[in-house]
Design a protein around this motif. Structure first.
Motif, PDB file in Angstrom:
ATOM      1  N   ARG A 318       0.958  -1.176   0.001  1.00 24.71           N
ATOM      2  CA  ARG A 318      -0.136  -0.027  -0.061  1.00 24.71           C
ATOM      3  C   ARG A 318       1.016   1.248   0.232  1.00 24.71           C
ATOM      4  O   ARG A 318       0.612   2.268  -0.637  1.00 24.71           O
ATOM      5  CB  ARG A 318      -1.010   0.179   1.333  1.00 24.71           C
ATOM      6  CG  ARG A 318      -1.799   1.228   1.422  1.00 24.71           C
ATOM      7  CD  ARG A 318      -2.903   1.052   2.199  1.00 24.71           C
ATOM      8  NE  ARG A 318      -3.851   2.257   2.157  1.00 24.71           N
ATOM      9  CZ  ARG A 318      -3.564   3.086   3.080  1.00 24.71           C
ATOM     10  NH1 ARG A 318      -2.677   3.245   3.767  1.00 24.71           N
ATOM     11  NH2 ARG A 318      -4.563   4.347   3.054  1.00 24.71           N
ATOM     12  N   LYS A 319       1.877   1.181   0.488  1.00 26.97           N
ATOM     13  CA  LYS A 319       3.030   2.326   0.818  1.00 26.97           C
ATOM     14  C   LYS A 319       3.535   2.751  -0.464  1.00 26.97           C
ATOM     15  O   LYS A 319       3.473   3.856  -1.029  1.00 26.97           O
ATOM     16  CB  LYS A 319       3.950   2.128   1.772  1.00 26.97           C
ATOM     17  CG  LYS A 319       4.654   3.291   2.158  1.00 26.97           C
ATOM     18  CD  LYS A 319       5.768   2.675   3.298  1.00 26.97           C
ATOM     19  CE  LYS A 319       6.684   4.435   3.584  1.00 26.97           C
ATOM     20  NZ  LYS A 319       7.967   3.998   4.010  1.00 26.97           N
ATOM     21  N   LEU A 322       0.437   4.114  -2.782  1.00 31.04           N
ATOM     22  CA  LEU A 322       0.238   5.564  -2.363  1.00 31.04           C
ATOM     23  C   LEU A 322       1.316   6.378  -3.138  1.00 31.04           C
ATOM     24  O   LEU A 322       1.068   7.694  -3.192  1.00 31.04           O
ATOM     25  CB  LEU A 322      -0.057   5.828  -0.853  1.00 31.04           C
ATOM     26  CG  LEU A 322      -1.341   5.294  -0.367  1.00 31.04           C
ATOM     27  CD1 LEU A 322      -1.267   5.367   1.141  1.00 31.04           C
ATOM     28  CD2 LEU A 322      -2.239   5.825  -1.010  1.00 31.04           C
ATOM     29  N   ALA A 323       2.452   6.003  -2.954  1.00 27.65           N
ATOM     30  CA  ALA A 323       3.799   6.691  -3.326  1.00 27.65           C
ATOM     31  C   ALA A 323       3.719   6.969  -5.035  1.00 27.65           C
ATOM     32  O   ALA A 323       3.878   8.099  -5.377  1.00 27.65           O
ATOM     33  CB  ALA A 323       5.079   6.067  -3.069  1.00 27.65           C
ATOM     34  N   VAL A 324       3.627   5.780  -5.698  1.00 28.58           N
ATOM     35  CA  VAL A 324       3.621   6.100  -7.136  1.00 28.58           C
ATOM     36  C   VAL A 324       2.360   5.720  -7.993  1.00 28.58           C
ATOM     37  O   VAL A 324       2.547   5.882  -9.344  1.00 28.58           O
ATOM     38  CB  VAL A 324       5.042   5.086  -7.679  1.00 28.58           C
ATOM     39  CG1 VAL A 324       6.340   5.625  -6.979  1.00 28.58           C
ATOM     40  CG2 VAL A 324       4.683   3.660  -7.488  1.00 28.58           C
ATOM     41  N   ALA A 326      -1.196   6.038  -6.737  1.00 24.20           N
ATOM     42  CA  ALA A 326      -2.423   6.883  -6.327  1.00 24.20           C
ATOM     43  C   ALA A 326      -2.430   8.245  -6.845  1.00 24.20           C
ATOM     44  O   ALA A 326      -3.837   8.741  -7.107  1.00 24.20           O
ATOM     45  CB  ALA A 326      -2.406   7.216  -4.841  1.00 24.20           C
ATOM     46  N   GLY A 327      -1.464   8.716  -7.231  1.00 22.05           N
ATOM     47  CA  GLY A 327      -1.685  10.229  -7.799  1.00 22.05           C
ATOM     48  C   GLY A 327      -2.637  10.109  -8.993  1.00 22.05           C
ATOM     49  O   GLY A 327      -3.338  11.111  -9.296  1.00 22.05           O
ATOM     50  N   CYS A 328      -2.559   9.065  -9.805  1.00 23.32           N
ATOM     51  CA  CYS A 328      -3.606   8.992 -10.963  1.00 23.32           C
ATOM     52  C   CYS A 328      -4.751   7.917 -10.847  1.00 23.32           C
ATOM     53  O   CYS A 328      -5.949   8.202 -11.226  1.00 23.32           O
ATOM     54  CB  CYS A 328      -2.690   8.380 -12.232  1.00 23.32           C
ATOM     55  SG  CYS A 328      -1.634   9.849 -12.833  1.00 23.32           S
ATOM     56  N   ALA A 331      -6.382   7.191  -4.403  1.00 21.93           N
ATOM     57  CA  ALA A 331      -5.809   6.365  -3.117  1.00 21.93           C
ATOM     58  C   ALA A 331      -6.819   5.030  -2.916  1.00 21.93           C
ATOM     59  O   ALA A 331      -6.285   4.064  -2.391  1.00 21.93           O
ATOM     60  CB  ALA A 331      -6.026   7.354  -1.750  1.00 21.93           C
ATOM     61  N   LYS A 336      -9.118   8.025 -12.237  1.00 22.14           N
ATOM     62  CA  LYS A 336      -9.542   9.239 -12.766  1.00 22.14           C
ATOM     63  C   LYS A 336     -10.089   9.349 -14.114  1.00 22.14           C
ATOM     64  O   LYS A 336      -9.333   8.808 -15.117  1.00 22.14           O
ATOM     65  CB  LYS A 336      -8.432  10.215 -12.832  1.00 22.14           C
ATOM     66  CG  LYS A 336      -8.054  11.010 -11.246  1.00 22.14           C
ATOM     67  CD  LYS A 336      -6.923  12.108 -11.820  1.00 22.14           C
ATOM     68  CE  LYS A 336      -6.273  12.456 -10.448  1.00 22.14           C
ATOM     69  NZ  LYS A 336      -5.099  13.424 -10.691  1.00 22.14           N
ATOM     70  N   HIS A 338     -10.752   9.913 -17.618  1.00 23.27           N
ATOM     71  CA  HIS A 338     -10.044  10.598 -18.898  1.00 23.27           C
ATOM     72  C   HIS A 338      -8.497  10.377 -18.554  1.00 23.27           C
ATOM     73  O   HIS A 338      -7.612  10.943 -19.390  1.00 23.27           O
ATOM     74  CB  HIS A 338     -10.282  11.774 -19.480  1.00 23.27           C
ATOM     75  CG  HIS A 338     -11.822  11.850 -19.419  1.00 23.27           C
ATOM     76  ND1 HIS A 338     -12.701  11.013 -20.226  1.00 23.27           N
ATOM     77  CD2 HIS A 338     -12.461  12.730 -18.825  1.00 23.27           C
ATOM     78  CE1 HIS A 338     -13.946  11.281 -20.133  1.00 23.27           C
ATOM     79  NE2 HIS A 338     -14.162  12.279 -19.161  1.00 23.27           N
ATOM     80  N   VAL A 339      -7.996   9.933 -17.378  1.00 21.85           N
ATOM     81  CA  VAL A 339      -6.787   9.786 -16.967  1.00 21.85           C
ATOM     82  C   VAL A 339      -6.333   8.254 -16.780  1.00 21.85           C
ATOM     83  O   VAL A 339      -5.085   8.201 -17.600  1.00 21.85           O
ATOM     84  CB  VAL A 339      -6.298  10.643 -15.792  1.00 21.85           C
ATOM     85  CG1 VAL A 339      -5.037  10.836 -15.273  1.00 21.85           C
ATOM     86  CG2 VAL A 339      -6.888  12.258 -16.074  1.00 21.85           C
ATOM     87  N   GLN A 377      -4.467   8.725 -20.304  1.00 22.51           N
ATOM     88  CA  GLN A 377      -3.086   9.290 -20.525  1.00 22.51           C
ATOM     89  C   GLN A 377      -1.911   8.111 -20.287  1.00 22.51           C
ATOM     90  O   GLN A 377      -2.280   7.080 -19.993  1.00 22.51           O
ATOM     91  CB  GLN A 377      -2.960  10.455 -19.899  1.00 22.51           C
ATOM     92  CG  GLN A 377      -2.688  10.282 -18.230  1.00 22.51           C
ATOM     93  CD  GLN A 377      -2.542  11.391 -17.579  1.00 22.51           C
ATOM     94  OE1 GLN A 377      -3.064  12.681 -17.709  1.00 22.51           O
ATOM     95  NE2 GLN A 377      -1.498  11.610 -16.646  1.00 22.51           N
ATOM     96  N   PRO A 380       3.290   5.502 -16.836  1.00 18.97           N
ATOM     97  CA  PRO A 380       4.906   5.266 -17.038  1.00 18.97           C
ATOM     98  C   PRO A 380       5.086   4.039 -16.625  1.00 18.97           C
ATOM     99  O   PRO A 380       4.444   3.369 -15.849  1.00 18.97           O
ATOM    100  CB  PRO A 380       5.359   6.399 -15.597  1.00 18.97           C
ATOM    101  CG  PRO A 380       4.390   6.731 -15.139  1.00 18.97           C
ATOM    102  CD  PRO A 380       3.121   6.421 -15.852  1.00 18.97           C
TER     103      PRO A 380
END
Lengths: 418, 191
Positions: A318-319, A322-324, A326-328, A331, A336, A338-339, A377, A380
């Protein structure tokens, strides 16, 4: 375009249809039923509409139109365990295309895997196209012959010995070229029959989704149970396999029409299938394909199983999430619009085989435009950021919390896929 | 505050320590789900990193991550959790210029100076990202010089992912080329 040509082919198609009916062959019954169901008819205004639709439904462009190339001029690279195949030029160019082929020869290529000058390899899915009706073959031929010729040689295949010996295909065809493909579902409705024709004869789903045995033949005992011919595996699309990952007929239709469903978006080799082929099919035909895949009695989509997993491992995963991630993907995994797609009950996370999940995290996924205004989008790749151990922890966290799958991915599994 | 998951009005937090612009920061109790851009803005008042697209595309928000092996890379703070940086060393746009003891800027970095001289930006929103990307590139060339014929491709590769909506790309590229060509040791066969 010369107006006489399509007219001549329409006549020829009609004549061929009569001939087949006269012969009383089994396949013509299926074909006629299929032909009357859902495929736009050729009209005086657009005599090639039918052929265009069929060429889209058969996804010819996937292999015969390169990303930056002219339509149907060939050059698409297809890597396989036997070596590298290149899609050929199927424009009506007389030197490098099919400009000198007759409609009979075109049908023979689709039906028997034999071109006028050589045996084809089954990378050209004639094992599936064999089930195409002669009427449909002729309509496709008429459409292709009306396209602009492109005077461009196709790259030569780069195959390993002994697969580079074309005459070998004669012997391969004897046991492996069959008139029908086995069904993974059961049904007898008109929609199911139409779906079978679309999925098997035109869409050639089995070519990627059915595992292949020793010499590359489709394994008849395991139709549509999934296979990993390329880096991203084609998942199990049997009724049981689809229901286990939460697919309903409506979701399948949405996926084939738009490339996006609550279960995720098309990626890997499936993206061009949606992009070039299924998005153009009529609603009725997409409904028929869903009916065929799930069967007349579709199994109920299954809810997520709850999984007991090691708490420390899950916390570590989970850590990382959340680090790499969850941004898209957010959480709690809702994604998201269209993302990035949702992780909650995502079809890839619900596959028992973690291969596609791991490969997607390692390699990333290129930005994709879907029909309409939809897009996802670029994702990475994390092969340089995450160690084997970290990636296994992340995959296990996702599998256990969002996929209902056992947290059984090891660092070794990840290492093998790097 | 030694608990691993303290609660801040119902939000789970974790302690976060890192080195920013050469100075230690933390440990600070930071929500587990907080993105790095918000940590920089809201906890540290380092507001120079820009939130642009918020989805990892424009790169106005990147910071420099300095790795143990001496190399550096840019990381997008809008899509990377604050706790990703726990124990790590980063540089933000606030760390490039030289400052006096009062914290006042006394000299810009060479990249910053050249961006001014070449009128590289207009609105400046993307500039922190471009400064970080160019700085990473120049430092990399100090370790691994390139040949003259590679210069433009390498600059394109180093800055190419950054988006500038005032169409200032050409002047950004010219400024970086100026630095590359006129800093001894970056180009092997420079005249």
């Amino acid at each position: 375009m010369k107006p006489a040509t399509p007219f001549r082919w329409t006549l020829l198609a009609a004549a061929a249809a009569l001939l087949l009916t006269a012969c009383g062959k089994q396949e013509s019954t299926d074909a006629t039923a299929a032909a009357q169901n859902g495929t736009p008819a050729a009209t005086a205004a657009d005599p090639l509409a039918r052929g265009r639709y069929l060429v889209k439904a058969a996804d010819c462009a996937a292999c015969h139109t390169a990303a930056e190339g002219a339509p149907f001029a060939g050059g698409v690279k297809l890597e396989s365990p036997f070596g590298i195949f290149y899609g050929s030029n199927i424009t009506p160019d007389k030197e490098y295309g099919i400009g000198r082929w007759s409609a009979d020869e075109f049908y023979r290529a689709l039906h028997d895997g034999v071109a006028p000058d050589k045996h084809l390899y089954p990378a050209m899915p004639y094992t599936s196209y064999r089930q195409l009706s002669r009427i449909d073959s002729d309509a496709m031929y008429a459409f292709l012959m009306a396209q602009p010729p492109v005077n461009l040689a196709s790259p030569a295949h780069d195959l390993k010995f002994p697969y580079n010996l074309r005459f070998g295909m004669m012997f391969w065809n004897i046991p492996f070229l069959k008139n029908t493909l086995p069904d993974a579902s059961s049904g007898q409705s008109a929609a199911w029959l139409r779906g079978r024709y679309l999925a098997n004869a035109l869409g050639h789903c089995a070519e990627c989704h059915t595992p292949r045995a020793f010499t590359g033949q489709l394994d008849d005992a395991k139709p549509l149970t999934g296979a990993a011919l390329q880096r991203i595996g084609a998942p199990d699309i049997t009724p049981q396999g689809l229901a286990a990952r939460g697919w309903s007929a409506a979701d399948l239709q949405a996926f084939l029409a738009s490339g996006v469903a609550p279960q995720g978006s098309a990626f890997g080799e499936m993206f061009p299938v949606v992009h070039l082929s299924t998005q153009y099919l009529t609603k009725e035909d997409l409904s028929a394909i869903s009916t065929y895949l799930l069967g007349d009695q579709a199994p109920a989509p299954q809810a997520l199983a709850s999984i007991n997993a090691d708490a420390a491992q899950q916390a570590a995963g989970r850590k990382i999430y959340l680090a790499v991630c969850a941004g898209c993907h957010s959480a709690n995994g809702e994604g998201k619009p269209h993302v990035a797609v949702a992780m909650q009950a995502n079809s890839t996370l619900r596959q028992a085989d973690p291969r596609n999940l791991i490969v997607a995290i390692l390699d990333g996924i290129a930005a994709q435009d879907f029909p309409g205004l939809e897009s996802m989008q670029a994702m990475p790749g994390f092969s340089g950021q995450l160690s084997d151990e970290e990636l296994a922890q992340l995959a296990n966290y996702l599998r256990a919390t969002q996929g209902g799958q056992a947290a059984d991915v090891t660092a070794e599994t990840v290492k093998k896929l790097r | 505050m030694t608990n691993s998951a303290n609660s801040l009005s119902g939000i789970a937090t974790q302690p976060l320590s890192l080195t920013i612009n050469g100075k230690p920061s933390g440990p600070t109790q930071v929500p587990e789900e907080l993105m790095m851009i918000d940590f920089l803005h809201e906890y540290l008042d380092l507001t120079g990193s820009r939130l642009g697209c918020g989805q990892g595309v424009c790169r106005a928000c990147v910071v420099i991550l300095d790795k143990a092996d001496g190399s550096s890379e840019e990381v997008r703070t809008c899509i990377t959790g604050a706790h990703f940086f726990d124990g790590k060393k980063i540089r933000t746009i606030e760390g490039h210029a030289k400052r006096n003891e009062q914290g006042e800027i006394v000299e810009l970095s060479l990249v910053q100076q050249k961006f001014l001289e070449h009128f590289s930006f207009q609105c400046g929103y993307c500039t922190p990202g471009f400064v970080n990307a160019a700085t990473i590139l120049i430092e990399k060339l100090k370790r691994q010089p390139i040949t003259h014929d590679q210069v433009e491709a390498v600059i394109n590769e180093g800055l190419g992912d950054h988006i500038c909506r005032c169409t200032g790309y050409v002047r950004y590229f010219e400024a970086v080329k100026d630095v590359v060509m006129n800093t001894p040791g970056l180009v092997k066969d420079a005249k």
